[in-house]
Design a protein around this motif. Structure first.
Motif, short mmCIF file in Angstrom:
data_model
loop_
_atom_site.label_atom_id
_atom_site.label_comp_id
_atom_site.label_asym_id
_atom_site.label_seq_id
_atom_site.Cartn_x
_atom_site.Cartn_y
_atom_site.Cartn_z
N ARG A 114 0.83 -1.20 0.00
CA ARG A 114 0.00 0.00 0.00
C ARG A 114 0.87 1.26 0.00
O ARG A 114 0.53 2.27 -0.61
N PHE A 115 2.01 1.19 0.70
CA PHE A 115 2.88 2.36 0.77
C PHE A 115 3.55 2.63 -0.58
O PHE A 115 3.80 3.79 -0.95
N ASN A 116 3.84 1.57 -1.35
CA ASN A 116 4.44 1.73 -2.68
C ASN A 116 3.51 2.44 -3.66
O ASN A 116 3.96 3.04 -4.64
N GLN A 117 2.21 2.37 -3.41
CA GLN A 117 1.25 3.06 -4.26
C GLN A 117 1.25 4.57 -4.03
O GLN A 117 0.84 5.33 -4.90
N ILE A 118 1.70 4.99 -2.84
CA ILE A 118 1.71 6.42 -2.51
C ILE A 118 3.07 7.03 -2.82
O ILE A 118 3.16 8.13 -3.36
N VAL A 119 4.16 6.32 -2.47
CA VAL A 119 5.52 6.87 -2.56
C VAL A 119 6.31 6.11 -3.62
O VAL A 119 6.25 4.87 -3.69
N LYS A 120 7.07 6.87 -4.42
CA LYS A 120 7.91 6.26 -5.46
C LYS A 120 9.28 6.93 -5.43
O LYS A 120 9.39 8.15 -5.33
N LEU A 121 10.34 6.11 -5.52
CA LEU A 121 11.71 6.63 -5.53
C LEU A 121 12.02 7.26 -6.88
O LEU A 121 11.83 6.65 -7.93
N ILE A 122 12.52 8.50 -6.85
CA ILE A 122 12.93 9.20 -8.07
C ILE A 122 14.43 9.09 -8.26
O ILE A 122 14.92 8.74 -9.34
N SER A 123 15.18 9.37 -7.19
CA SER A 123 16.64 9.35 -7.32
C SER A 123 17.26 9.05 -5.96
O SER A 123 16.70 9.40 -4.91
N PHE A 124 18.43 8.41 -6.02
CA PHE A 124 19.17 8.12 -4.79
C PHE A 124 20.65 8.42 -5.05
O PHE A 124 21.24 7.96 -6.02
N SER A 125 21.24 9.24 -4.17
CA SER A 125 22.65 9.64 -4.31
C SER A 125 23.44 9.09 -3.12
O SER A 125 23.33 9.63 -2.01
N PRO A 126 24.20 8.02 -3.31
CA PRO A 126 24.95 7.44 -2.18
C PRO A 126 26.19 8.27 -1.84
O PRO A 126 26.75 8.95 -2.70
N PHE A 127 26.60 8.17 -0.58
CA PHE A 127 27.84 8.82 -0.16
C PHE A 127 29.03 7.98 -0.63
O PHE A 127 28.98 6.74 -0.59
N LYS A 128 30.09 8.66 -1.04
CA LYS A 128 31.26 7.95 -1.56
C LYS A 128 32.09 7.32 -0.46
O LYS A 128 32.56 6.20 -0.59
N THR A 129 32.29 8.06 0.64
CA THR A 129 33.11 7.55 1.76
C THR A 129 32.40 7.83 3.07
O THR A 129 31.43 8.60 3.13
N ALA A 130 32.91 7.21 4.13
CA ALA A 130 32.34 7.43 5.48
C ALA A 130 32.60 8.86 5.97
O ALA A 130 31.79 9.44 6.69
N VAL A 131 33.73 9.43 5.56
CA VAL A 131 34.06 10.81 5.95
C VAL A 131 33.07 11.79 5.32
O VAL A 131 32.60 12.74 5.97
N THR A 132 32.72 11.54 4.05
CA THR A 132 31.73 12.39 3.37
C THR A 132 30.37 12.29 4.04
O THR A 132 29.67 13.30 4.22
N HIS A 179 28.03 5.74 15.12
CA HIS A 179 29.23 5.72 15.97
C HIS A 179 30.15 6.90 15.66
O HIS A 179 30.63 7.57 16.58
N SER A 180 30.39 7.14 14.38
CA SER A 180 31.30 8.24 14.02
C SER A 180 30.69 9.60 14.37
O SER A 180 31.39 10.52 14.81
N TYR A 181 29.38 9.76 14.20
CA TYR A 181 28.71 11.02 14.54
C TYR A 181 28.76 11.27 16.05
O TYR A 181 29.07 12.38 16.49
N SER A 182 28.48 10.22 16.83
CA SER A 182 28.53 10.37 18.30
C SER A 182 29.95 10.63 18.77
O SER A 182 30.16 11.45 19.68
N ARG A 183 30.92 9.96 18.15
CA ARG A 183 32.31 10.16 18.53
C ARG A 183 32.75 11.60 18.27
O ARG A 183 33.48 12.20 19.05
N ALA A 184 32.30 12.14 17.13
CA ALA A 184 32.66 13.52 16.79
C ALA A 184 32.00 14.51 17.75
O ALA A 184 32.59 15.53 18.11
N LYS A 185 30.77 14.22 18.19
CA LYS A 185 30.08 15.11 19.12
C LYS A 185 30.67 15.07 20.51
O LYS A 185 30.66 16.05 21.24
N VAL A 186 31.18 13.90 20.89
CA VAL A 186 31.74 13.73 22.24
C VAL A 186 33.17 14.22 22.32
O VAL A 186 33.72 14.37 23.41
N LYS A 187 33.81 14.50 21.19
CA LYS A 187 35.22 14.93 21.20
C LYS A 187 35.38 16.19 22.03
O LYS A 187 34.58 17.11 21.96
#
Length: 441
Positions: A41-59, A149-157
């Motif tokens: 039912r959810f696929n009838q309402i929402v459809k993916l147009i585009s997806f842009s993946p991140f190249k690296t974990a740092v990005t 983990h990386s986001y929390s580690r950066a916030k706790v620095k």
């Protein structure tokens, strides 16, 4: 008719979804809520147009930090510019209103975060592995876990040389050690007092008493040979001789060797705890010098550390106004006074400062208010300066030392003047006036 798009920020990249039948979805919110749990039912309402993946974990970390602060990163700007900007009458649904305002300002795209959009984003979050090809629930979970983990580690620095958490723990440990040493000292006095009760009056100090017990052990074996060792511990020849004399005529009971061994072990533990307490006090002093030098110089290491611990952190203490710092630690008395409509407390933890202890009874409230004001400024300087130094604390500490004795003298002079004005001119003034009259004649 406006076309609705929804932006979803995932740990793996950005996803842009189109929502069918925008007007019906806006009206029929219960149907959207019901379709969230069902993939078909959810696929009838929402459809993916585009997806842009991140190249690296740092990005990914850089992008998520920008998004959390409400700033549009370059990758997201390029992604939206490619897919939405050219389309007219497009409405972009976002989860965060700050991010939506930034997107509207940067790309001139109308953004919305109300109505059915939160439910649609919840459905996308639930069924994201099924909506994007090549994704599984496991791979999505791994990406979320790694970025989390990386986001929390950066916030706790933080800067390891300016850690107020260590101050909070050390002052709590110091207070606990004070209680434990006092309790154990009372126990060893009572325990050894059965054998040598007269020693309590001669040696009142807790640490010194434990060291003497460790040296004496059985009082019947005490001789003049131990006099020098006693003098080194007590630092008083008269008291050392008094201990030897009292041991000869003591009213205490005899004690077995096993009991003496246990008393000796316990006394050794008490001495170790007392020595460790001194080390913790030195450690606290060094940490306060590095983290909050102005506050430590102004009111002392332990009082400053208690203020930081009670506030929760140095940042919280810096945010408090001077009126809150003044009564910090006296919350129960404050609320009791407000409830009974009585007098509110004049000071809390600041009462332990030497400045308030030396002030007169009538001036304690004024000195505490002045001191709280300076402590509030000192905590802000310590918290927000990059390289804190104790210049402010040193200057105000000297000013308070000059002010404290002189303040009371000035008050006394004012009282004398008021009394004189009420009583009329003094005897000396009357005599001088009479002498002037006689000279004129």
């Amino acid at each position: 008719m406006s076309k609705l798009y929804v932006l979803y920020e995932h740990a793996a990249g950005y996803g842009l979804f189109s929502v069918r039948e925008f007007e019906e979805v806006g009206v029929l919110l219960p149907q959207v809520e019901a379709s969230v749990t069902d993939v078909s039912r959810f696929n009838q309402i929402v459809k993916l147009i585009s997806f842009s993946p991140f190249k690296t974990a740092v990005t990914a970390l850089e992008n998520i930090n920008s998004v959390s602060e409400g700033v549009v990163p370059e990758d997201l700007q390029l992604f939206l510019d490619t897919n939405i900007t050219k389309k007219k009458k497009a409405v972009l649904g976002v989860a965060e209103p700050k991010l939506g305002a930034s997107i509207t300002e940067a790309l001139k795209i109308k953004c919305d975060h109300t109505g059915a959009i939160p439910e649609i984003i919840r459905g996308i979050r639930t069924h994201f592995p099924n909506l994007v090809k090549g994704f599984t629930a496991k791979s999505a979970g791994v990406a979320q876990l790694g970025l989390g983990h990386s986001y929390s580690r950066a916030k706790v620095k933080f800067n390891v040389h300016r850690v107020d958490n260590m101050i909070i723990q050390s002052i709590a440990l110091l207070d606990q050690l004070d209680k434990d040493v006092n309790t154990f000292s009372m126990r060893i006095r009572e325990w050894y007092g059965y054998h040598f009760p007269e020693l309590v009056k001669i040696v009142p100090d807790n640490l010194m008493y434990a060291k003497v017990v460790q040296l004496l052990k059985n009082r019947k074996e005490l001789t003049e040979e131990k006099l020098e060792a006693l003098e080194e511990i007590i630092m008083d020849t008269g008291k050392a001789k008094a201990i030897i004399d009292a041991s000869k005529s003591s009213m205490g009971m005899d004690i077995s060797p096993i009991d003496l061994i246990n008393i000796d072990m316990f006394a050794n533990r008490v001495i170790d705890l007392a020595e460790y307490r001194k080390e913790i006090a030195e450690y606290l002093k060094s940490k306060m010098t590095g983290v909050a030098p102005n506050l430590a110089t102004l009111i002392g290491d332990q009082v400053g550390a208690r203020l930081i611990a009670h506030a929760g952190s140095l940042t919280n203490l810096a945010k408090y106004p001077a009126s809150t710092v003044q009564i910090l630690g006296a919350e129960k008395a404050l609320f009791r006074a407000l409830k009974t409509r009585g007098n509110t407390p004049k000071y809390g933890l600041l009462f332990h400062s030497t400045f308030i202890g030396r002030a007169g009874t009538k001036n304690k409230g004024r000195i505490s208010r002045y001191l709280a004001n300076k402590c509030s400024i000192a905590s802000r300087i310590d918290c927000f300066s990059e390289n804190p130094v104790n210049v402010f604390g040193d200057i105000n500490c000297k000013l308070l030392r000059k002010l404290l004795p002189g303040y009371q003298r000035r008050k006394r002079k004012k009282r004398k003047r008021r009394r004189r004005t009420k009583r009329g001119p003094s005897k000396k003034l009357k005599q001088s006036l009479l002498s002037l009259k006689h000279k004129k004649r």
